[in-house]
Design a protein around this motif. Structure first.
Motif, PDB file in Angstrom:
ATOM      1  N   LYS A   1      27.957  36.738  45.442  1.00 34.88           N
ATOM      2  CA  LYS A   1      27.927  35.446  46.126  1.00 34.88           C
ATOM      3  C   LYS A   1      28.405  34.329  45.199  1.00 34.88           C
ATOM      4  CE  LYS A   1      24.174  36.672  49.301  1.00 34.88           C
ATOM      5  NZ  LYS A   1      22.822  36.324  49.790  1.00 34.88           N
ATOM      6  N   ASP A   2      28.507  34.621  43.920  1.00 33.72           N
ATOM      7  CA  ASP A   2      28.936  33.620  42.954  1.00 33.72           C
ATOM      8  C   ASP A   2      30.440  33.410  43.056  1.00 33.72           C
ATOM      9  OD1 ASP A   2      30.063  33.345  39.885  1.00 33.72           O
ATOM     10  OD2 ASP A   2      28.324  32.077  40.284  1.00 33.72           O
ATOM     11  N   LEU A   3      30.869  32.157  43.201  1.00 38.47           N
ATOM     12  CA  LEU A   3      32.281  31.844  43.403  1.00 38.47           C
ATOM     13  C   LEU A   3      33.133  32.320  42.239  1.00 38.47           C
ATOM     14  CD1 LEU A   3      34.588  30.465  44.951  1.00 38.47           C
ATOM     15  CD2 LEU A   3      33.916  28.311  43.849  1.00 38.47           C
ATOM     16  N   ARG A   4      32.716  32.043  41.024  1.00 38.32           N
ATOM     17  CA  ARG A   4      33.523  32.438  39.870  1.00 38.32           C
ATOM     18  C   ARG A   4      33.640  33.958  39.764  1.00 38.32           C
ATOM     19  NH1 ARG A   4      35.158  31.058  34.620  1.00 38.32           N
ATOM     20  NH2 ARG A   4      36.658  32.719  34.209  1.00 38.32           N
ATOM     21  N   ALA A   5      32.562  34.663  40.047  1.00 33.23           N
ATOM     22  CA  ALA A   5      32.617  36.127  39.999  1.00 33.23           C
ATOM     23  C   ALA A   5      33.588  36.666  41.047  1.00 33.23           C
ATOM     24  CB  ALA A   5      31.227  36.711  40.223  1.00 33.23           C
ATOM     25  N   GLN A   6      33.618  36.053  42.229  1.00 35.10           N
ATOM     26  CA  GLN A   6      34.561  36.473  43.274  1.00 35.10           C
ATOM     27  C   GLN A   6      36.006  36.237  42.828  1.00 35.10           C
ATOM     28  OE1 GLN A   6      33.890  35.199  47.325  1.00 35.10           O
ATOM     29  NE2 GLN A   6      31.688  35.046  46.996  1.00 35.10           N
ATOM     30  N   ILE A   7      36.243  35.097  42.199  1.00 33.76           N
ATOM     31  CA  ILE A   7      37.593  34.773  41.735  1.00 33.76           C
ATOM     32  C   ILE A   7      38.042  35.773  40.666  1.00 33.76           C
ATOM     33  CG2 ILE A   7      38.908  33.080  40.397  1.00 33.76           C
ATOM     34  CD1 ILE A   7      37.420  30.894  41.926  1.00 33.76           C
ATOM     35  N   ASP A   8      37.161  36.057  39.708  1.00 39.59           N
ATOM     36  CA  ASP A   8      37.511  37.011  38.653  1.00 39.59           C
ATOM     37  C   ASP A   8      37.805  38.393  39.233  1.00 39.59           C
ATOM     38  OD1 ASP A   8      35.283  35.765  36.017  1.00 39.59           O
ATOM     39  OD2 ASP A   8      37.174  35.019  36.812  1.00 39.59           O
ATOM     40  N   ALA A   9      36.952  38.848  40.148  1.00 38.20           N
ATOM     41  CA  ALA A   9      37.157  40.163  40.764  1.00 38.20           C
ATOM     42  C   ALA A   9      38.471  40.191  41.540  1.00 38.20           C
ATOM     43  CB  ALA A   9      35.981  40.503  41.679  1.00 38.20           C
ATOM     44  N   HIS A  10      38.776  39.099  42.243  1.00 41.72           N
ATOM     45  CA  HIS A  10      40.033  39.019  43.005  1.00 41.72           C
ATOM     46  C   HIS A  10      41.235  39.131  42.070  1.00 41.72           C
ATOM     47  CE1 HIS A  10      42.760  37.525  46.224  1.00 41.72           C
ATOM     48  NE2 HIS A  10      43.402  37.020  45.192  1.00 41.72           N
ATOM     49  N   ASN A  11      41.228  38.395  40.961  1.00 42.62           N
ATOM     50  CA  ASN A  11      42.366  38.398  40.054  1.00 42.62           C
ATOM     51  C   ASN A  11      42.527  39.741  39.339  1.00 42.62           C
ATOM     52  OD1 ASN A  11      43.242  35.740  40.590  1.00 42.62           O
ATOM     53  ND2 ASN A  11      41.695  34.903  39.204  1.00 42.62           N
ATOM     54  N   ILE A  12      41.425  40.390  39.034  1.00 42.12           N
ATOM     55  CA  ILE A  12      41.495  41.717  38.432  1.00 42.12           C
ATOM     56  C   ILE A  12      42.140  42.701  39.403  1.00 42.12           C
ATOM     57  CG2 ILE A  12      40.036  43.698  37.822  1.00 42.12           C
ATOM     58  CD1 ILE A  12      38.317  41.745  36.213  1.00 42.12           C
ATOM     59  N   ASN A  13      41.791  42.595  40.668  1.00 39.83           N
ATOM     60  CA  ASN A  13      42.397  43.473  41.682  1.00 39.83           C
ATOM     61  C   ASN A  13      43.882  43.164  41.889  1.00 39.83           C
ATOM     62  OD1 ASN A  13      40.228  45.181  42.389  1.00 39.83           O
ATOM     63  ND2 ASN A  13      39.293  43.526  43.569  1.00 39.83           N
ATOM     64  N   VAL A  14      44.278  41.903  41.708  1.00 38.37           N
ATOM     65  CA  VAL A  14      45.708  41.561  41.780  1.00 38.37           C
ATOM     66  C   VAL A  14      46.470  42.321  40.701  1.00 38.37           C
ATOM     67  CG1 VAL A  14      47.401  39.718  41.458  1.00 38.37           C
ATOM     68  CG2 VAL A  14      45.365  39.298  42.835  1.00 38.37           C
ATOM     69  N   GLY A  15      45.896  42.415  39.502  1.00 41.05           N
ATOM     70  CA  GLY A  15      46.533  43.167  38.425  1.00 41.05           C
ATOM     71  C   GLY A  15      46.688  44.638  38.759  1.00 41.05           C
ATOM     72  N   ILE A  16      45.654  45.226  39.343  1.00 38.66           N
ATOM     73  CA  ILE A  16      45.707  46.643  39.718  1.00 38.66           C
ATOM     74  C   ILE A  16      46.752  46.864  40.805  1.00 38.66           C
ATOM     75  CG2 ILE A  16      44.374  48.543  40.716  1.00 38.66           C
ATOM     76  CD1 ILE A  16      41.876  47.282  39.413  1.00 38.66           C
ATOM     77  N   ARG A  17      46.802  45.961  41.782  1.00 39.23           N
ATOM     78  CA  ARG A  17      47.796  46.075  42.857  1.00 39.23           C
ATOM     79  C   ARG A  17      49.220  45.945  42.314  1.00 39.23           C
ATOM     80  NH1 ARG A  17      46.457  45.408  48.279  1.00 39.23           N
ATOM     81  NH2 ARG A  17      44.216  45.247  48.695  1.00 39.23           N
ATOM     82  N   ALA A  18      49.397  45.101  41.305  1.00 38.35           N
ATOM     83  CA  ALA A  18      50.733  44.916  40.733  1.00 38.35           C
ATOM     84  C   ALA A  18      51.238  46.216  40.111  1.00 38.35           C
ATOM     85  CB  ALA A  18      50.708  43.798  39.688  1.00 38.35           C
ATOM     86  N   VAL A  19      50.339  46.963  39.482  1.00 45.82           N
ATOM     87  CA  VAL A  19      50.724  48.252  38.913  1.00 45.82           C
ATOM     88  C   VAL A  19      51.079  49.232  40.028  1.00 45.82           C
ATOM     89  CG1 VAL A  19      49.933  50.228  37.546  1.00 45.82           C
ATOM     90  CG2 VAL A  19      49.343  47.916  36.837  1.00 45.82           C
ATOM     91  N   LYS A  20      50.277  49.248  41.085  1.00 43.79           N
ATOM     92  CA  LYS A  20      50.543  50.151  42.217  1.00 43.79           C
ATOM     93  C   LYS A  20      51.903  49.880  42.844  1.00 43.79           C
ATOM     94  CE  LYS A  20      45.800  51.096  43.758  1.00 43.79           C
ATOM     95  NZ  LYS A  20      44.829  50.942  44.872  1.00 43.79           N
ATOM     96  N   SER A  21      52.293  48.613  42.899  1.00 42.70           N
ATOM     97  CA  SER A  21      53.566  48.276  43.524  1.00 42.70           C
ATOM     98  C   SER A  21      54.760  48.820  42.738  1.00 42.70           C
ATOM     99  CB  SER A  21      53.697  46.757  43.673  1.00 42.70           C
ATOM    100  OG  SER A  21      53.866  46.130  42.407  1.00 42.70           O
TER     101      SER A  21
END
Length: 358
Positions: A186-206
């Protein structure tokens, strides 16, 4: 290490701190040719089959659970070493002409804030580890994983033909376990960090491509085998730099249907969206200028720039100094019989531009 951070965000941000901040001084002037000291070097008096990786895991800045996973997975410590090299070199390359040039100075303070630069650091860190894990599996450096499944081939045959696919499936699964991404905070900063980490993983998948190889007589392609192969990590770095340039500032909203706190971008027109896209880097606050020394960077004074392209931006209106430098280079090279090249050494005068302090 997690003091002052939301508990749910600690494993995520601690991972970035681990591969970015540990022994930071050792990385100044990194060229990619020198050995890294993020982990200690080989243990001199121990046999090859010893449990040296246990000592390496203990000396790393990891959570207790991450250290436990590291001890269970021989080869993971060396893979973390490789991910450090990838992330640092790529970050510095992508920001070589920017005011913030991925300097080690101020990274601890930077990671505590919700800037675009923080978003990039988290994304490139997770991307580097995802890439390094997949490559470690296909190269045989990890004991618990092997090649990605190649249709029609057993693993032994895959090794024989040199068609061992990069195991991104295992990499992604292990990475989520390693980072502890189990539930949405529920913490905004934790959500942002998790989102950006997943962007990195998706970039590798692409960047996962299909590569094929012929096995027929004289290359006739009577038998063709295809497998999955990751593109060079610099391609991922270019993509993440583009995501950085297009990053979206977000805020939190409460979903009227579920009552859950969610990320929302300025494009939002209703109580349910739109959320930032899964491929977008997101940030919470505007970045500093990085022109002057601060707790976030050493500033741009003394930085070398290009007179025609980057001095105006890098020097922040302070102007630049011009100096003449003599450099040596090989010239007038000739091939001598047989297979020997002889060159002369020439001097060349170059103009070098550096940003002024005042």
């Amino acid at each position: 290490m997690c003091t002052g951070l939301p508990r749910t965000a600690c494993p995520l941000r601690l991972f970035a701190l681990c591969i970015i901040l540990s022994h930071a001084a050792a990385y100044f002037g990194l060229t990619g040719r020198e050995p890294l000291v993020f982990l200690p070097g080989p243990f001199a008096n121990e046999p090859p089959n010893s449990k040296a990786h246990l000592k390496q895991c203990e000396q790393m800045t990891l959570t207790r659970r991450q250290k436990r996973l590291c001890r269970r997975e021989p080869g993971l410590a060396e893979t973390l070493r490789e991910s450090v090299r990838l992330s640092l070199l790529e970050c510095r390359y992508q920001f070589r002409n920017e005011r913030w040039n991925c300097s080690m100075d101020g990274r601890g303070s930077l990671l505590k804030r919700g800037f675009k630069e923080t978003a990039f650091l988290l994304a490139v860190s997770s991307a580097a580890l995802s890439h390094a894990l997949a490559k470690a599996c296909s190269s045989g450096r990890m004991e618990r994983c092997t090649c990605d499944d190649s249709p029609g081939l057993q693993h032994r045959e895959a090794w024989q033909w040199g068609v061992c696919g990069d195991n991104l499936k295992y990499s992604t699964k292990f990475l989520k376990k390693f980072l502890g991404q189990k539930r949405v905070s529920k913490d905004l900063r934790a959500q942002i960090d998790a989102h950006n980490i997943n962007v990195g993983i998706r970039a590798v998948k692409s960047g996962l491509k299909t590569t094929c190889k012929c096995h027929g007589v004289s290359g006739s392609c009577a038998v063709r085998t295809c497998w999955k192969q990751l593109s060079p990590f610099q391609d991922t770095g270019h993509l993440l730099k583009y995501r950085y340039d297009m990053a979206v500032r977000v805020h939190s909203v409460t979903n009227s249907a579920t009552g859950e706190t969610e990320l929302a971008s300025p494009r939002r027109h209703s109580n349910t969206g739109p959320r930032p896209r899964p491929t977008e880097l997101v940030f919470l606050e505007e970045s500093p200028s990085f022109c002057r020394p601060s707790r976030y960077s050493p500033g741009t004074a003394g930085r070398q720039c290009s007179k025609d392209t980057s001095c105006s931006s890098l020097c922040c209106g302070r102007g630049y100094n011009t100096a003449l430098h003599l450099t040596t280079l090989s010239c007038h090279c000739q091939v001598r019989w047989c297979c020997h090249v002889e060159c002369q050494t020439c001097l060349r005068e170059e103009e070098v531009y550096t940003c002024k302090k005042h």
